[in-house]
Design a protein around this motif. Sequence first.
Motif, short mmCIF file in Angstrom:
data_model
loop_
_atom_site.label_atom_id
_atom_site.label_comp_id
_atom_site.label_asym_id
_atom_site.label_seq_id
_atom_site.Cartn_x
_atom_site.Cartn_y
_atom_site.Cartn_z
N THR A 7 0.84 -1.20 0.00
CA THR A 7 0.00 0.00 0.00
C THR A 7 0.87 1.24 0.00
O THR A 7 2.07 1.18 0.24
CB THR A 7 -0.92 0.01 1.23
N ASP A 11 -2.30 5.57 3.51
CA ASP A 11 -3.58 5.35 2.84
C ASP A 11 -4.61 4.87 3.86
O ASP A 11 -4.46 3.81 4.47
CB ASP A 11 -3.42 4.31 1.74
N GLN A 13 -7.50 3.63 3.44
CA GLN A 13 -8.15 2.38 3.09
C GLN A 13 -7.32 1.17 3.52
O GLN A 13 -7.86 0.10 3.80
CB GLN A 13 -8.43 2.33 1.59
N SER A 39 -8.51 0.48 -8.19
CA SER A 39 -9.78 -0.08 -7.72
C SER A 39 -10.90 0.22 -8.71
O SER A 39 -10.69 0.87 -9.73
CB SER A 39 -10.15 0.53 -6.35
N THR A 43 -9.19 4.58 -8.37
CA THR A 43 -8.17 5.07 -7.45
C THR A 43 -7.18 3.96 -7.15
O THR A 43 -7.48 2.77 -7.28
CB THR A 43 -8.82 5.52 -6.13
N THR A 45 -5.13 1.51 -4.76
CA THR A 45 -5.66 0.86 -3.58
C THR A 45 -4.63 -0.11 -3.00
O THR A 45 -3.44 -0.01 -3.31
CB THR A 45 -6.98 0.13 -3.92
N GLU A 57 -9.43 -5.10 -3.19
CA GLU A 57 -10.47 -4.20 -2.68
C GLU A 57 -10.29 -4.09 -1.17
O GLU A 57 -10.19 -5.10 -0.49
CB GLU A 57 -11.85 -4.75 -3.02
N PRO A 58 -10.21 -2.86 -0.61
CA PRO A 58 -9.90 -2.71 0.82
C PRO A 58 -10.83 -3.48 1.75
O PRO A 58 -10.38 -4.09 2.71
CB PRO A 58 -10.03 -1.20 1.03
N SER A 138 -12.89 5.07 6.27
CA SER A 138 -13.30 5.91 5.14
C SER A 138 -13.59 7.35 5.58
O SER A 138 -13.44 8.28 4.78
CB SER A 138 -14.54 5.31 4.45
N ASP A 189 -6.86 10.49 -4.77
CA ASP A 189 -7.88 9.48 -5.04
C ASP A 189 -9.21 10.13 -5.40
O ASP A 189 -9.95 9.64 -6.25
CB ASP A 189 -8.05 8.57 -3.83
#
Length: 273
Positions: A7, A11, A13, A39, A43, A45, A57-58, A138, A189
């Motif tokens: 990552t 970040d 996420q 993603s 963005t 990810t 996917e987070p 988030s 993002d």
Amino acid sequence: MASTLSTRFGDAQALKACIAASYAGAKLEVQVTENAPASIFGTLTVSLLTPHCVLTEPNAAAFYFFGSSEALRPSLDQSAKVDHWLQWEAGQLRPATYRGAEALAEPLKTLEAALTASAGPFLLGTSIKLVDVCIYCSLLPVREQGGSLPAAVAAYLDKVAEEPHVQAGTKQLLGDPGGKVSLGIFTADAAAHAARLPKLPKKGQRNIMVTSALPYVNNVPHLGNIIGCVLSADCYARYCRSRGYNTIFICGTDEYGTATETKVCRMLLMVKQ
């Protein structure tokens, strides 16, 4: 065997997987990289490499540690609710954080109403669940930007932040339990997400849609295609954008004309070919 999370540093996420791994007591190595995958939002990810699969996917990366965590695992009657809120976070809340305060207002009202109706300090009662972790991560950049949050939502984020495993996951990613996520990454993002949104007419602005003649596909593309079809339309679209007009330029090819059918018959091919 440890899982590896690739990552960008800071970040928000990526915090989801770090916190979930802490709850599960799982071994997780964090590798900082600038070449993260994209993603569905357009963005950059996370990339979670596990002994069994690769997840980008987070929420899915966090969900991987879900079954090993007694704290995050919901009861049978709560499973459907957790799934609902995870989908809501990924499909409504997270994109709204990228689009700004106006878009975020309605999801925050929904969250505030759910928290008010909850029997405890968390979304689904007295114990923290995976969805609390995902919502918390988030909304972190929004909060650090100084965004206005309803009192119930702000208190909820404070409560989640006090959890020892949340602090442990934050320390693993940011080096400090009270570390700040990168607003630079969040801003980038948000810009990437905005670039992928459909361009729609805006009230009160000059809205222009530019198109052009669509070249047949019955021959090799040549300079005449550019001059006769694309060039003038592209120049005009660029001019409109330079004037600040809300502009969309649509082009393509004509794959259904008689010229195309005649050409493929001569080549003894099917039209689809």
